[in-house]
Design a protein around this motif. Structure first.
Motif, PDB file in Angstrom:
ATOM      1  N   LEU A 276       0.829  -1.211   0.000  1.00 16.29           N
ATOM      2  CA  LEU A 276       0.000   0.000   0.000  1.00 16.29           C
ATOM      3  C   LEU A 276       0.862   1.259   0.000  1.00 16.29           C
ATOM      4  CD1 LEU A 276      -2.698  -1.181   2.569  1.00 16.29           C
ATOM      5  CD2 LEU A 276      -3.026  -0.897   0.105  1.00 16.29           C
ATOM      6  N   GLY A 277       2.067   1.125   0.539  1.00 17.21           N
ATOM      7  CA  GLY A 277       2.988   2.259   0.539  1.00 17.21           C
ATOM      8  C   GLY A 277       3.344   2.723  -0.858  1.00 17.21           C
ATOM      9  N   ARG A 278       3.274   1.827  -1.845  1.00 15.11           N
ATOM     10  CA  ARG A 278       3.552   2.226  -3.230  1.00 15.11           C
ATOM     11  C   ARG A 278       2.495   3.207  -3.723  1.00 15.11           C
ATOM     12  NH1 ARG A 278       6.698  -1.819  -6.576  1.00 15.11           N
ATOM     13  NH2 ARG A 278       7.717  -3.205  -5.094  1.00 15.11           N
ATOM     14  N   ALA A 279       1.238   2.957  -3.322  1.00 16.52           N
ATOM     15  CA  ALA A 279       0.173   3.894  -3.688  1.00 16.52           C
ATOM     16  C   ALA A 279       0.383   5.231  -2.992  1.00 16.52           C
ATOM     17  CB  ALA A 279      -1.186   3.304  -3.326  1.00 16.52           C
ATOM     18  N   LYS A 280       0.709   5.189  -1.715  1.00 21.49           N
ATOM     19  CA  LYS A 280       0.943   6.424  -0.954  1.00 21.49           C
ATOM     20  C   LYS A 280       2.068   7.239  -1.579  1.00 21.49           C
ATOM     21  CE  LYS A 280       0.150   7.787   2.735  1.00 21.49           C
ATOM     22  NZ  LYS A 280      -0.580   9.036   3.085  1.00 21.49           N
ATOM     23  N   THR A 281       3.133   6.570  -1.988  1.00 21.34           N
ATOM     24  CA  THR A 281       4.264   7.265  -2.596  1.00 21.34           C
ATOM     25  C   THR A 281       3.851   7.995  -3.866  1.00 21.34           C
ATOM     26  OG1 THR A 281       5.846   5.675  -1.678  1.00 21.34           O
ATOM     27  CG2 THR A 281       6.569   6.956  -3.584  1.00 21.34           C
ATOM     28  N   ASP A 282       2.888   7.421  -4.571  1.00 20.16           N
ATOM     29  CA  ASP A 282       2.397   8.038  -5.810  1.00 20.16           C
ATOM     30  C   ASP A 282       1.293   9.062  -5.562  1.00 20.16           C
ATOM     31  OD1 ASP A 282       4.150   6.488  -7.189  1.00 20.16           O
ATOM     32  OD2 ASP A 282       2.656   5.309  -8.272  1.00 20.16           O
ATOM     33  N   GLY A 283       1.001   9.321  -4.290  1.00 15.86           N
ATOM     34  CA  GLY A 283      -0.034  10.301  -3.968  1.00 15.86           C
ATOM     35  C   GLY A 283      -1.442   9.757  -4.059  1.00 15.86           C
ATOM     36  N   LYS A 284      -1.591   8.424  -4.082  1.00 14.33           N
ATOM     37  CA  LYS A 284      -2.921   7.815  -4.139  1.00 14.33           C
ATOM     38  C   LYS A 284      -3.388   7.519  -2.720  1.00 14.33           C
ATOM     39  CE  LYS A 284      -2.150   7.137  -8.661  1.00 14.33           C
ATOM     40  NZ  LYS A 284      -2.852   7.784  -9.763  1.00 14.33           N
ATOM     41  N   PRO A 285      -4.567   7.984  -2.313  1.00 11.18           N
ATOM     42  CA  PRO A 285      -5.037   7.732  -0.953  1.00 11.18           C
ATOM     43  C   PRO A 285      -5.376   6.264  -0.723  1.00 11.18           C
ATOM     44  CG  PRO A 285      -6.748   8.794  -2.256  1.00 11.18           C
ATOM     45  CD  PRO A 285      -5.515   8.801  -3.095  1.00 11.18           C
ATOM     46  N   VAL A 286      -5.225   5.851   0.516  1.00  2.19           N
ATOM     47  CA  VAL A 286      -5.525   4.475   0.933  1.00  2.19           C
ATOM     48  C   VAL A 286      -6.683   4.514   1.923  1.00  2.19           C
ATOM     49  CG1 VAL A 286      -4.650   2.384   2.042  1.00  2.19           C
ATOM     50  CG2 VAL A 286      -3.129   3.759   0.584  1.00  2.19           C
ATOM     51  N   PHE A 287      -7.750   3.781   1.629  1.00  2.00           N
ATOM     52  CA  PHE A 287      -8.937   3.716   2.474  1.00  2.00           C
ATOM     53  C   PHE A 287      -9.026   2.315   3.081  1.00  2.00           C
ATOM     54  CE2 PHE A 287      -9.697   6.748  -0.948  1.00  2.00           C
ATOM     55  CZ  PHE A 287     -10.063   7.879  -0.228  1.00  2.00           C
ATOM     56  N   VAL A 288      -9.219   2.266   4.387  1.00  2.00           N
ATOM     57  CA  VAL A 288      -9.253   0.982   5.097  1.00  2.00           C
ATOM     58  C   VAL A 288     -10.599   0.815   5.784  1.00  2.00           C
ATOM     59  CG1 VAL A 288      -8.225  -0.396   6.953  1.00  2.00           C
ATOM     60  CG2 VAL A 288      -6.755   0.997   5.471  1.00  2.00           C
ATOM     61  N   VAL A 289     -11.184  -0.384   5.644  1.00  2.00           N
ATOM     62  CA  VAL A 289     -12.405  -0.713   6.390  1.00  2.00           C
ATOM     63  C   VAL A 289     -12.110  -1.913   7.279  1.00  2.00           C
ATOM     64  CG1 VAL A 289     -13.321  -2.097   4.454  1.00  2.00           C
ATOM     65  CG2 VAL A 289     -14.855  -1.318   6.279  1.00  2.00           C
ATOM     66  N   GLU A 290     -12.423  -1.749   8.553  1.00  2.00           N
ATOM     67  CA  GLU A 290     -12.310  -2.844   9.522  1.00  2.00           C
ATOM     68  C   GLU A 290     -13.716  -3.196   9.997  1.00  2.00           C
ATOM     69  OE1 GLU A 290      -9.660  -4.513  10.274  1.00  2.00           O
ATOM     70  OE2 GLU A 290      -7.962  -3.222   9.757  1.00  2.00           O
ATOM     71  N   TYR A 291     -14.001  -4.495  10.050  1.00  2.00           N
ATOM     72  CA  TYR A 291     -15.322  -4.965  10.485  1.00  2.00           C
ATOM     73  C   TYR A 291     -15.238  -5.320  11.968  1.00  2.00           C
ATOM     74  CZ  TYR A 291     -15.900  -5.144   5.452  1.00  2.00           C
ATOM     75  OH  TYR A 291     -15.945  -4.821   4.112  1.00  2.00           O
ATOM     76  N   LEU A 292     -15.284  -4.290  12.788  1.00  2.00           N
ATOM     77  CA  LEU A 292     -15.111  -4.434  14.234  1.00  2.00           C
ATOM     78  C   LEU A 292     -16.333  -3.899  14.961  1.00  2.00           C
ATOM     79  CD1 LEU A 292     -11.416  -3.164  14.570  1.00  2.00           C
ATOM     80  CD2 LEU A 292     -12.199  -5.540  14.726  1.00  2.00           C
ATOM     81  N   ALA A 293     -16.752  -4.612  16.010  1.00  2.00           N
ATOM     82  CA  ALA A 293     -17.876  -4.173  16.828  1.00  2.00           C
ATOM     83  C   ALA A 293     -17.429  -3.609  18.162  1.00  2.00           C
ATOM     84  CB  ALA A 293     -18.848  -5.334  17.057  1.00  2.00           C
ATOM     85  N   ASP A 294     -16.262  -4.037  18.650  1.00  2.00           N
ATOM     86  CA  ASP A 294     -15.791  -3.632  19.968  1.00  2.00           C
ATOM     87  C   ASP A 294     -15.219  -2.208  19.925  1.00  2.00           C
ATOM     88  OD1 ASP A 294     -13.046  -3.696  21.865  1.00  2.00           O
ATOM     89  OD2 ASP A 294     -14.891  -4.427  22.803  1.00  2.00           O
ATOM     90  N   PRO A 295     -15.742  -1.275  20.731  1.00  2.00           N
ATOM     91  CA  PRO A 295     -15.254   0.118  20.696  1.00  2.00           C
ATOM     92  C   PRO A 295     -13.769   0.251  20.981  1.00  2.00           C
ATOM     93  CG  PRO A 295     -17.349   0.004  21.844  1.00  2.00           C
ATOM     94  CD  PRO A 295     -16.916  -1.410  21.628  1.00  2.00           C
ATOM     95  N   ALA A 296     -13.243  -0.575  21.900  1.00  2.00           N
ATOM     96  CA  ALA A 296     -11.816  -0.480  22.221  1.00  2.00           C
ATOM     97  C   ALA A 296     -10.961  -0.908  21.031  1.00  2.00           C
ATOM     98  CB  ALA A 296     -11.506  -1.346  23.444  1.00  2.00           C
ATOM     99  N   GLN A 297     -11.381  -1.962  20.339  1.00  2.00           N
ATOM    100  CA  GLN A 297     -10.646  -2.383  19.149  1.00  2.00           C
ATOM    101  C   GLN A 297     -10.736  -1.319  18.052  1.00  2.00           C
ATOM    102  OE1 GLN A 297     -12.399  -6.300  18.289  1.00  2.00           O
ATOM    103  NE2 GLN A 297     -10.430  -7.236  18.793  1.00  2.00           N
TER     104      GLN A 297
END
Length: 339
Positions: A276-297
């Protein structure tokens, strides 16, 4: 006789179109107005909801929204519906991307034919045991790609162009998305190259070429159209791939590879982050989705993802709840169930 009559009809339609000065190939139509408003690189928050998305339930704080092209899987949203999702209550624009799977076929989509259940086309594979109604495909096959994106101009006959213009064959999926007014497309199952139906040494190159075709066609029709693949970050190392996308999304970066709420191995995380760092280096944003229910996590994940320079969101695996704007001070609370 029927074949001859069909050919004559299409020839006449082509001639009529030529007389009227109509451009027949979707890739050659006059480009739509360029997308204005927020740039994808400036999006600080994002949301992901594929079921029951309504403009009034999307928080103003969501800069980029991924929704399904159709509320019922088949009938696409009207341009007015998409326009409402793009304008926040305070008048600011948000980016709205349409979800489209290109590595699996879905039996609830407009292109699906019931006859395929009994007699499957050569490109159609078995049903995904995890997601009922989704079928693996030979994504490199022209007949599957034709459903997603228009054939190359040099391989399309005049009669086919005339038929496409007059609505005889179904319009390619990507053109339906463009015509509905979406700002871009969110490509799922790009990672199908990892488990192709056939032994295929060129699997990664085939997927790279497929995404490039979609991108080139869409950007040719609509200036500023965005292409954001989900997963398949290994393709970021392929020649030319980063040049045809505008960002990348990643599911389950920190949690979920072995079960919801379970941490991923550090080896898996580091491998994805390096790519993913290759995209960042090229100025492309990285979007992450985590399927988490626990607020602390959620809070811990949000802080780690933000530290990497990525944009995080949280959702249920069913993607059926309105997104919330996460905060590094208190995390993102699981959304209340809607009825």
């Amino acid at each position: 006789m029927m074949a001859l009559a069909s050919h004559l009809l299409l020839t006449c339609l082509a001639a009529m179109a030529a007389v009227l000065g109509i451009v027949l190939h979707p890739g050659h139509v006059a480009p739509l107005p360029a997308r204005d408003g927020l740039s994808i690189a400036a999006a600080k928050t994002w949301g992901y909801q594929l079921q029951r998305a309504r403009a009034r339930s999307i928080p103003d704080g969501i800069d980029l929204l991924v929704i399904d092209f159709a509320r019922d899987g088949r009938r696409g949203l009207r341009p007015a519906d998409v326009a409402a999702l793009k304008i926040r209550a305070d008048g600011r624009r948000r980016i709205v991307l349409a979800y489209m799977s290109i590595g699996e076929a879905e039996n609830y989509r407009h292109y699906w034919k019931p006859s395929w259940e009994a007699s499957a086309p050569g490109w159609l594979g078995p049903e995904n045991p995890t997601w009922k109604g989704n079928y693996r495909v030979r994504y490199w096959e022209p007949d599957w790609q034709r459903i997603i994106v228009d054939p190359k101009p040099e391989t399309t006959s005049l009669a086919d162009k005339a038929a496409r213009f007059f609505g005889l064959p179904p319009q390619p999926y990507i053109d339906l998305i463009i015509d509905a007014g979406f700002d871009g497309v969110y490509l799922d199952r790009v990672d199908a190259y990892d488990t192709p139906l056939d032994i295929r040494p060129t699997a990664k190159a085939d997927m790279t070429a497929f995404v490039a075709r979609i991108s080139q066609h869409a950007k040719g029709r609509k200036a500023g159209f965005l292409v954001v693949p989900q997963n398949g970050e290994e393709l970021l190392a392929m020649d030319g791939y980063r040049q045809v996308i505008d960002g990348i999304a990643k599911e389950d970066l920190l949690y979920g590879n072995t079960g919801d709420g379970l941490p991923n191995s550090q080896i898996d995380i580091d491998s994805s982050v390096a790519l993913l760092g290759r995209a960042k280096t090229d100025g492309k944003p990285v979007f992450v989705v985590e399927y988490l229910a626990d607020p602390a996590q959620r809070l811990a994940a949000l802080r780690e993802i933000s530290a990497l320079g990525y944009t995080a969101t949280f959702a249920s695996r069913e993607l059926d709840q309105p997104p919330e704007v996460p905060s590094t001070s208190q995390g993102a609370q699981p959304p209340a169930a809607s009825h």
